[in-house]
Motif scaffolding. Structure first.
Motif, mmCIF file in Angstrom:
data_model
loop_
_atom_site.group_PDB
_atom_site.id
_atom_site.type_symbol
_atom_site.label_atom_id
_atom_site.label_comp_id
_atom_site.label_asym_id
_atom_site.label_seq_id
_atom_site.Cartn_x
_atom_site.Cartn_y
_atom_site.Cartn_z
ATOM 1 N N ALA A 20 0.833 -1.198 0.000
ATOM 2 C CA ALA A 20 0.000 0.000 0.000
ATOM 3 C C ALA A 20 0.869 1.249 0.000
ATOM 4 C CB ALA A 20 -0.931 -0.008 1.213
ATOM 5 N N ASP A 21 1.939 1.210 0.753
ATOM 6 C CA ASP A 21 2.878 2.319 0.797
ATOM 7 C C ASP A 21 3.518 2.524 -0.579
ATOM 8 O OD1 ASP A 21 4.540 4.149 2.740
ATOM 9 O OD2 ASP A 21 6.032 3.145 1.498
ATOM 10 N N ALA A 22 3.931 1.436 -1.223
ATOM 11 C CA ALA A 22 4.560 1.526 -2.548
ATOM 12 C C ALA A 22 3.596 2.070 -3.584
ATOM 13 C CB ALA A 22 5.075 0.145 -2.970
ATOM 14 N N LEU A 23 2.340 1.671 -3.494
ATOM 15 C CA LEU A 23 1.359 2.169 -4.452
ATOM 16 C C LEU A 23 1.152 3.669 -4.274
ATOM 17 C CD1 LEU A 23 -0.322 1.104 -6.752
ATOM 18 C CD2 LEU A 23 -2.178 0.635 -5.137
ATOM 19 N N GLY A 24 1.173 4.126 -3.024
ATOM 20 C CA GLY A 24 1.089 5.556 -2.781
ATOM 21 C C GLY A 24 2.263 6.299 -3.395
ATOM 22 N N VAL A 25 3.462 5.747 -3.281
ATOM 23 C CA VAL A 25 4.645 6.365 -3.881
ATOM 24 C C VAL A 25 4.478 6.439 -5.405
ATOM 25 C CG1 VAL A 25 7.125 6.118 -4.311
ATOM 26 C CG2 VAL A 25 6.202 5.694 -2.018
ATOM 27 N N ALA A 26 3.975 5.358 -6.006
ATOM 28 C CA ALA A 26 3.775 5.338 -7.458
ATOM 29 C C ALA A 26 2.825 6.438 -7.897
ATOM 30 C CB ALA A 26 3.233 3.970 -7.881
ATOM 31 N N LEU A 27 1.712 6.587 -7.177
ATOM 32 C CA LEU A 27 0.738 7.609 -7.538
ATOM 33 C C LEU A 27 1.314 9.015 -7.377
ATOM 34 C CD1 LEU A 27 -1.138 5.145 -7.553
ATOM 35 C CD2 LEU A 27 -2.842 6.511 -6.335
ATOM 36 N N GLN A 28 2.099 9.219 -6.322
ATOM 37 C CA GLN A 28 2.666 10.546 -6.107
ATOM 38 C C GLN A 28 3.714 10.886 -7.161
ATOM 39 O OE1 GLN A 28 1.450 12.712 -4.097
ATOM 40 N NE2 GLN A 28 2.938 14.317 -4.569
ATOM 41 N N LEU A 29 4.527 9.915 -7.548
ATOM 42 C CA LEU A 29 5.490 10.161 -8.625
ATOM 43 C C LEU A 29 4.773 10.534 -9.917
ATOM 44 C CD1 LEU A 29 8.104 7.317 -7.975
ATOM 45 C CD2 LEU A 29 8.397 9.772 -7.544
ATOM 46 N N THR A 30 3.624 9.897 -10.156
ATOM 47 C CA THR A 30 2.820 10.251 -11.330
ATOM 48 C C THR A 30 2.330 11.684 -11.223
ATOM 49 O OG1 THR A 30 2.102 7.938 -11.541
ATOM 50 C CG2 THR A 30 0.827 9.591 -12.729
ATOM 51 N N ASN A 31 1.847 12.052 -10.041
ATOM 52 C CA ASN A 31 1.411 13.432 -9.826
ATOM 53 C C ASN A 31 2.537 14.432 -10.086
ATOM 54 O OD1 ASN A 31 -1.262 13.028 -9.137
ATOM 55 N ND2 ASN A 31 -0.861 12.875 -6.948
ATOM 56 N N ILE A 32 3.719 14.095 -9.612
ATOM 57 C CA ILE A 32 4.861 15.004 -9.767
ATOM 58 C C ILE A 32 5.173 15.223 -11.243
ATOM 59 C CG2 ILE A 32 7.376 15.117 -9.466
ATOM 60 C CD1 ILE A 32 6.896 13.873 -6.648
ATOM 61 N N LEU A 33 5.139 14.164 -12.039
ATOM 62 C CA LEU A 33 5.392 14.312 -13.470
ATOM 63 C C LEU A 33 4.266 15.089 -14.155
ATOM 64 C CD1 LEU A 33 6.823 10.783 -14.336
ATOM 65 C CD2 LEU A 33 8.079 12.921 -14.033
ATOM 66 N N ARG A 34 3.043 14.843 -13.739
ATOM 67 C CA ARG A 34 1.902 15.556 -14.325
ATOM 68 C C ARG A 34 1.976 17.053 -14.052
ATOM 69 N NH1 ARG A 34 -3.474 14.645 -11.130
ATOM 70 N NH2 ARG A 34 -2.284 16.055 -9.785
ATOM 71 N N ASP A 35 2.472 17.419 -12.872
ATOM 72 C CA ASP A 35 2.383 18.805 -12.402
ATOM 73 C C ASP A 35 3.703 19.565 -12.451
ATOM 74 O OD1 ASP A 35 -0.254 18.178 -11.844
ATOM 75 O OD2 ASP A 35 0.094 17.820 -9.714
ATOM 76 N N ILE A 36 4.672 19.091 -13.246
ATOM 77 C CA ILE A 36 5.990 19.748 -13.254
ATOM 78 C C ILE A 36 5.850 21.244 -13.520
ATOM 79 C CG2 ILE A 36 8.191 19.941 -14.467
ATOM 80 C CD1 ILE A 36 8.059 16.978 -15.033
ATOM 81 N N ARG A 37 5.102 21.608 -14.544
ATOM 82 C CA ARG A 37 4.979 23.027 -14.932
ATOM 83 C C ARG A 37 4.260 23.823 -13.845
ATOM 84 N NH1 ARG A 37 0.792 25.677 -17.375
ATOM 85 N NH2 ARG A 37 1.283 27.588 -18.549
ATOM 86 N N GLU A 38 3.141 23.293 -13.366
ATOM 87 C CA GLU A 38 2.371 23.999 -12.339
ATOM 88 C C GLU A 38 3.187 24.180 -11.065
ATOM 89 O OE1 GLU A 38 -1.591 23.112 -9.615
ATOM 90 O OE2 GLU A 38 -1.490 22.303 -11.646
ATOM 91 N N ASP A 39 3.886 23.133 -10.657
ATOM 92 C CA ASP A 39 4.692 23.216 -9.439
ATOM 93 C C ASP A 39 5.813 24.241 -9.592
ATOM 94 O OD1 ASP A 39 3.223 21.334 -8.007
ATOM 95 O OD2 ASP A 39 4.426 19.653 -8.726
ATOM 96 N N LEU A 40 6.444 24.251 -10.761
ATOM 97 C CA LEU A 40 7.517 25.219 -10.984
ATOM 98 C C LEU A 40 6.985 26.642 -10.864
ATOM 99 C CD1 LEU A 40 10.488 25.705 -11.731
ATOM 100 C CD2 LEU A 40 9.775 25.707 -14.139
ATOM 101 N N GLY A 41 5.779 26.857 -11.380
ATOM 102 C CA GLY A 41 5.168 28.173 -11.275
ATOM 103 C C GLY A 41 4.904 28.586 -9.836
ATOM 104 N N ASN A 42 4.762 27.586 -8.961
ATOM 105 C CA ASN A 42 4.550 27.853 -7.538
ATOM 106 C C ASN A 42 5.844 27.794 -6.735
ATOM 107 O OD1 ASN A 42 1.721 28.179 -7.748
ATOM 108 N ND2 ASN A 42 1.425 25.952 -7.734
ATOM 109 N N GLY A 43 6.972 27.757 -7.456
ATOM 110 C CA GLY A 43 8.264 27.756 -6.783
ATOM 111 C C GLY A 43 8.684 26.417 -6.228
ATOM 112 N N ARG A 44 8.080 25.342 -6.704
ATOM 113 C CA ARG A 44 8.398 24.015 -6.190
ATOM 114 C C ARG A 44 9.024 23.151 -7.284
ATOM 115 N NH1 ARG A 44 2.851 22.544 -2.802
ATOM 116 N NH2 ARG A 44 3.039 24.215 -1.243
#
Length: 300
Positions: free
Chosen positions: A159-183
């Motif tokens: 369950a922990d590993a699946l959470g990591v997988a989903l979050q890594l997906t989120n990070i790739l999806r949101d690269i541009r948006e996060d950069l705009g927010n300084g992250r």
């Protein structure tokens, strides 16, 4: 002041989930009503914590509110006027929810408030375990951890590993948006490996840097697939409806990751998402697999 009823509290949490959990709600709908309400309460509390970390308040105020949220989430009141706390308290009384995991979610949000950057993938995985692995373990508490000796611990790791997988997906999806927010979440070691420095062009798109950024995105996607391979081992350990819920939620993110890897340019211009018809197809596939598995057990 009269407290809110448990039934009304669950209805409020389910409404929050329907309106704001654009991916998770497809899987949550597949659970039995009592577990559906419990997972909605978990999501609603997690959303509250995330919204504090992602909001526009001064950092000091965010830290204060996160401390309050930590207290409410880890020790929710059984009676009161806060529907999310009331529903969560009832769910925790019925199910083995590891409420301390909400504290890890707060830890991860505090990393965001401090503007933490990540030098290595190991450091990023630590963050992912806080903000998403924690939710995987809380979800497992709703699903019902297997009771066989030694299997419950395995299920928690999956369950922990699946959470990591989903979050890594989120990070790739949101690269541009996060950069705009300084992250910036991509590990510095990986940026250096591909000779990338995240930056935007005058039109707001991410600078592709002669294809180097696309290669980095595919590299990180391959890493995320490894976490999916590990996390999806959880499915055979769950009951049918829980497995269908988990498969639907993970399936949506897995397909999103496939599309990101196939077209990295898509995330350079904005947030990539799946249309509702594709989410419905993935949820339907999860139900079909559950039905087939039930028949195989019945007629074995």
């Amino acid at each position: 002041m009269t407290g809110i009823s448990v039934e009304a509290a669950y209805r409020e949490c389910e409404q929050i989930t329907r309106e704001q959990a654009r991916n998770f709600s497809w899987g949550i709908r597949l659970l039995a009503p009592d577990r559906r309400g419990a997972l909605s309460a978990v999501y609603a509390m997690a959303r509250r914590i995330d919204d504090i970390g992602d909001g526009t308040l001064p950092d000091a105020e965010k830290v204060r509110l996160l401390a309050e949220a930590r207290s409410v989430a880890t020790e929710p009141a059984e009676h009161g006027t806060d529907p999310v706390a009331v529903a969560l308290a009832d769910a925790a009384a019925r199910l083995p929810l590891p409420l301390a995991a909400f504290g890890e979610l707060v830890d991860g949000c505090e990393m965001d408030v401090r503007g933490r950057r990540y030098d290595t993938m190991d450091e990023l995985v630590e963050y992912c375990r806080c903000v998403a692995g924690s939710i995987g373990r809380l979800s497992l508490g709703v699903f019902g951890p297997p009771q066989q000796q030694g299997v419950a611990e395995q299920a928690s790791r999956y369950a922990d590993a699946l959470g990591v997988a989903l979050q890594l997906t989120n990070i790739l999806r949101d690269i541009r948006e996060d950069l705009g927010n300084g992250r910036v979440y991509l590990p510095q070691a990986d940026l250096d490996l591909f000779g990338c420095k995240l930056a935007t062009l005058p039109d707001g798109r991410l600078d592709p840097q002669d294809g180097a950024l696309a290669e980095l995105i595919r590299f990180e996607a391959a890493r995320a697939w490894g976490w999916y391979d590990e996390g999806l081992k959880l499915l055979p350990l769950l009951d049918g409806r829980s497995a269908a819920c988990c498969a639907a939620m993970a399936g949506i993110y897995h397909e999103l990751l496939q599309r990101i890897a196939a077209d990295p340019q898509g995330v350079m211009g904005g947030r990539m998402s799946l249309p509702a018809r594709d989410k419905l197809r993935i949820a339907g596939r999860a139900i079909t697999r559950r039905s087939l598995a039930t028949k195989q057990v019945r007629y074995a």
